[in-house]
Structures are given as C-alpha cells and as structure tokens.
Design a protein around this motif. Structure first.
Motif, PDB file in Angstrom:
ATOM      1  N   TRP A 153      19.984 -19.514  18.002  1.00  0.00           N
ATOM      2  CA  TRP A 153      20.342 -20.304  19.165  1.00  0.00           C
ATOM      3  C   TRP A 153      19.171 -21.175  19.591  1.00  0.00           C
ATOM      4  N   GLY A 154      19.506 -22.244  20.312  1.00  0.00           N
ATOM      5  CA  GLY A 154      18.489 -23.161  20.823  1.00  0.00           C
ATOM      6  C   GLY A 154      18.271 -24.389  19.962  1.00  0.00           C
ATOM      7  N   THR A 155      18.876 -24.422  18.784  1.00  0.00           N
ATOM      8  CA  THR A 155      18.657 -25.577  17.906  1.00  0.00           C
ATOM      9  C   THR A 155      19.301 -26.841  18.473  1.00  0.00           C
ATOM     10  N   ASP A 156      20.322 -26.671  19.312  1.00  0.00           N
ATOM     11  CA  ASP A 156      20.960 -27.837  19.917  1.00  0.00           C
ATOM     12  C   ASP A 156      20.004 -28.558  20.870  1.00  0.00           C
ATOM     13  N   ARG A 157      19.043 -27.819  21.444  1.00  0.00           N
ATOM     14  CA  ARG A 157      18.040 -28.436  22.327  1.00  0.00           C
ATOM     15  C   ARG A 157      16.832 -28.946  21.547  1.00  0.00           C
ATOM     16  N   GLY A 158      16.487 -28.289  20.452  1.00  0.00           N
ATOM     17  CA  GLY A 158      15.325 -28.677  19.668  1.00  0.00           C
ATOM     18  C   GLY A 158      15.580 -29.819  18.704  1.00  0.00           C
ATOM     19  N   LYS A 191      18.639 -37.650  17.779  1.00  0.00           N
ATOM     20  CA  LYS A 191      17.352 -37.683  18.479  1.00  0.00           C
ATOM     21  C   LYS A 191      16.262 -37.097  17.590  1.00  0.00           C
ATOM     22  N   TRP A 192      15.036 -37.299  17.990  1.00  0.00           N
ATOM     23  CA  TRP A 192      13.895 -36.724  17.292  1.00  0.00           C
ATOM     24  C   TRP A 192      13.779 -35.247  17.638  1.00  0.00           C
ATOM     25  N   ILE A 193      13.090 -34.501  16.790  1.00  0.00           N
ATOM     26  CA  ILE A 193      12.808 -33.099  17.078  1.00  0.00           C
ATOM     27  C   ILE A 193      11.990 -33.032  18.364  1.00  0.00           C
ATOM     28  N   ARG A 194      12.345 -32.080  19.213  1.00  0.00           N
ATOM     29  CA  ARG A 194      11.614 -31.920  20.469  1.00  0.00           C
ATOM     30  C   ARG A 194      11.306 -30.451  20.689  1.00  0.00           C
ATOM     31  N   PRO A 195      10.301 -30.171  21.505  1.00  0.00           N
ATOM     32  CA  PRO A 195       9.963 -28.763  21.777  1.00  0.00           C
ATOM     33  C   PRO A 195      11.148 -28.051  22.442  1.00  0.00           C
ATOM     34  N   ALA A 196      11.452 -26.873  21.962  1.00  0.00           N
ATOM     35  CA  ALA A 196      12.532 -26.074  22.544  1.00  0.00           C
ATOM     36  C   ALA A 196      12.353 -24.628  22.112  1.00  0.00           C
ATOM     37  N   ILE A 210      28.045 -12.099  15.458  1.00  0.00           N
ATOM     38  CA  ILE A 210      27.107 -13.181  15.782  1.00  0.00           C
ATOM     39  C   ILE A 210      27.276 -13.610  17.241  1.00  0.00           C
ATOM     40  N   GLN A 211      28.511 -13.706  17.684  1.00  0.00           N
ATOM     41  CA  GLN A 211      28.781 -14.058  19.084  1.00  0.00           C
ATOM     42  C   GLN A 211      28.148 -13.040  20.030  1.00  0.00           C
ATOM     43  N   ALA A 212      28.302 -11.764  19.719  1.00  0.00           N
ATOM     44  CA  ALA A 212      27.730 -10.703  20.562  1.00  0.00           C
ATOM     45  C   ALA A 212      26.204 -10.773  20.576  1.00  0.00           C
ATOM     46  N   MET A 213      25.593 -11.095  19.450  1.00  0.00           N
ATOM     47  CA  MET A 213      24.120 -11.192  19.412  1.00  0.00           C
ATOM     48  C   MET A 213      23.629 -12.382  20.223  1.00  0.00           C
ATOM     49  N   GLN A 214      24.396 -13.466  20.258  1.00  0.00           N
ATOM     50  CA  GLN A 214      23.980 -14.638  21.013  1.00  0.00           C
ATOM     51  C   GLN A 214      24.088 -14.424  22.509  1.00  0.00           C
ATOM     52  N   THR A 215      25.066 -13.626  22.922  1.00  0.00           N
ATOM     53  CA  THR A 215      25.286 -13.448  24.355  1.00  0.00           C
ATOM     54  C   THR A 215      24.542 -12.257  24.923  1.00  0.00           C
ATOM     55  N   GLY A 216      23.836 -11.551  24.058  1.00  0.00           N
ATOM     56  CA  GLY A 216      22.977 -10.495  24.542  1.00  0.00           C
ATOM     57  C   GLY A 216      23.548  -9.143  24.367  1.00  0.00           C
ATOM     58  N   THR A 219      27.761 -26.494   9.710  1.00  0.00           N
ATOM     59  CA  THR A 219      26.887 -27.490  10.314  1.00  0.00           C
ATOM     60  C   THR A 219      26.323 -26.898  11.600  1.00  0.00           C
ATOM     61  N   ARG A 220      25.383 -27.580  12.195  1.00  0.00           N
ATOM     62  CA  ARG A 220      24.813 -27.057  13.432  1.00  0.00           C
ATOM     63  C   ARG A 220      25.687 -27.477  14.613  1.00  0.00           C
ATOM     64  N   SER A 221      25.663 -26.659  15.623  1.00  0.00           N
ATOM     65  CA  SER A 221      26.435 -26.934  16.828  1.00  0.00           C
ATOM     66  C   SER A 221      25.670 -27.914  17.702  1.00  0.00           C
ATOM     67  N   THR A 222      26.367 -28.903  18.229  1.00  0.00           N
ATOM     68  CA  THR A 222      25.721 -29.864  19.129  1.00  0.00           C
ATOM     69  C   THR A 222      25.723 -29.368  20.566  1.00  0.00           C
ATOM     70  N   THR A 223      26.482 -28.289  20.838  1.00  0.00           N
ATOM     71  CA  THR A 223      26.591 -27.766  22.195  1.00  0.00           C
ATOM     72  C   THR A 223      25.945 -26.396  22.355  1.00  0.00           C
ATOM     73  N   GLY A 224      25.639 -25.733  21.250  1.00  0.00           N
ATOM     74  CA  GLY A 224      25.122 -24.376  21.303  1.00  0.00           C
ATOM     75  C   GLY A 224      26.214 -23.329  21.191  1.00  0.00           C
ATOM     76  N   ASP A 225      27.477 -23.741  21.273  1.00  0.00           N
ATOM     77  CA  ASP A 225      28.599 -22.820  21.139  1.00  0.00           C
ATOM     78  C   ASP A 225      28.954 -22.642  19.665  1.00  0.00           C
ATOM     79  N   LEU A 226      29.426 -21.432  19.314  1.00  0.00           N
ATOM     80  CA  LEU A 226      29.867 -21.198  17.946  1.00  0.00           C
ATOM     81  C   LEU A 226      31.085 -22.051  17.641  1.00  0.00           C
ATOM     82  N   GLN A 227      31.134 -22.550  16.432  1.00  0.00           N
ATOM     83  CA  GLN A 227      32.276 -23.317  15.963  1.00  0.00           C
ATOM     84  C   GLN A 227      33.096 -22.432  15.019  1.00  0.00           C
ATOM     85  N   ALA A 228      34.180 -22.972  14.499  1.00  0.00           N
ATOM     86  CA  ALA A 228      34.998 -22.227  13.538  1.00  0.00           C
ATOM     87  C   ALA A 228      34.155 -21.901  12.306  1.00  0.00           C
TER      88      ALA A 228
END
Length: 132
Positions: free
Chosen positions: A75-80, A85-90, A126-132, A44-53
């Motif tokens: 990344w960023g789907t938690d904001r978009g 909520k409705w889809i928002r620009p992110a 995946i964690q390493a790619m998200q953190t740069g 499922t998608r993360s509601t916080t942007g952090d990786l889940q199990a």
C-alpha cells in the motif's frame, strides 16, 4: 531510466493486453530454477489505493509449477507514484501473509471452481492485511 533499473533487479515486461507466451515462459523458468517471483494479481497498480479485480494468471502459474503462493499486501504506491506524475516521497508498506494451499488446483481438468475459490481467498487475505 526506471525500466533499466527494474530490469537490473530481474523484472521482465509482461503484455497484459494479450496472452503473453514469452513472459509466461520466463516466469516458469524463474520458478523452476527455485527463484522467487513476485506478481501483482490486479495486473496493474491502483490509482486510488483500493484493490481492483484480481486476474487468475498468478494462481494458474503457481498451480502449473506447484509453488507456494505467499500473499503480500502493498500500500501507499498510489501516493508515491501517482499516474502521470514524477515519483514523490511517500510512506509505502508491505505485509506478507501465511502461504495459501494450492493443492486443490493440482492435476485437475476442471479447475474453474477451485480457481475462483482460491482467487477469492487470496484477495480476502490481501484486503485484510491492508486494512489492519
């Protein structure tokens, strides 16, 4: 409306609450036809942007069909698309990593340990790619 649009790009529903044989058959067909299949190992998608199990279904499917796994960090789907909520620009991003060797999972009766190692490798990449 979103469900209709998602089906138009070839996505299909998966019942995450149980072993969904119909979606597994569909996924196997997609892969055997030589098409790409995107799966989200968190389920499922993360509601916080952090990786889940991570769940092992994507790797089991890849091992069964002997396809290459290419990790992708999104990344960023938690904001978009925040929950309820409705889809928002992110700003949403995606990065692809190097393929993961799945051969340790081929033709083995006891895949537990190898599956866990490969799942950890996927999550770490995946964690390493998200953190740069």
């Amino acid at each position: 409306i979103i469900g209709f649009l998602i089906r138009q790009i070839g996505a299909f529903p998966v019942d995450r609450a149980r072993m969904d044989a119909a979606s597994m058959r569909t996924a196997i067909t997609v892969l055997k036809d030589g098409k790409l299949l995107g799966m989200f190992p968190e389920g499922t998608r993360s509601t916080t942007g952090d990786l889940q199990a991570f769940r092992a279904g994507a790797l089991r499917l890849a091992a069964r069909t002997r396809v290459t796994v290419i990790p992708a960090a999104v990344w960023g789907t938690d904001r978009g698309l925040p929950p309820g909520k409705w889809i928002r620009p992110a700003r949403v991003g995606i990065t692809f990593g190097a393929p993961i060797d799945m051969s340790a999972l081929y033709d083995r009766n006891d895949k537990g340990e190898a599956l866990e190692r490969t799942l950890t490798e996927l999550r770490d990449k995946i964690q390493a790619m998200q953190t740069g």
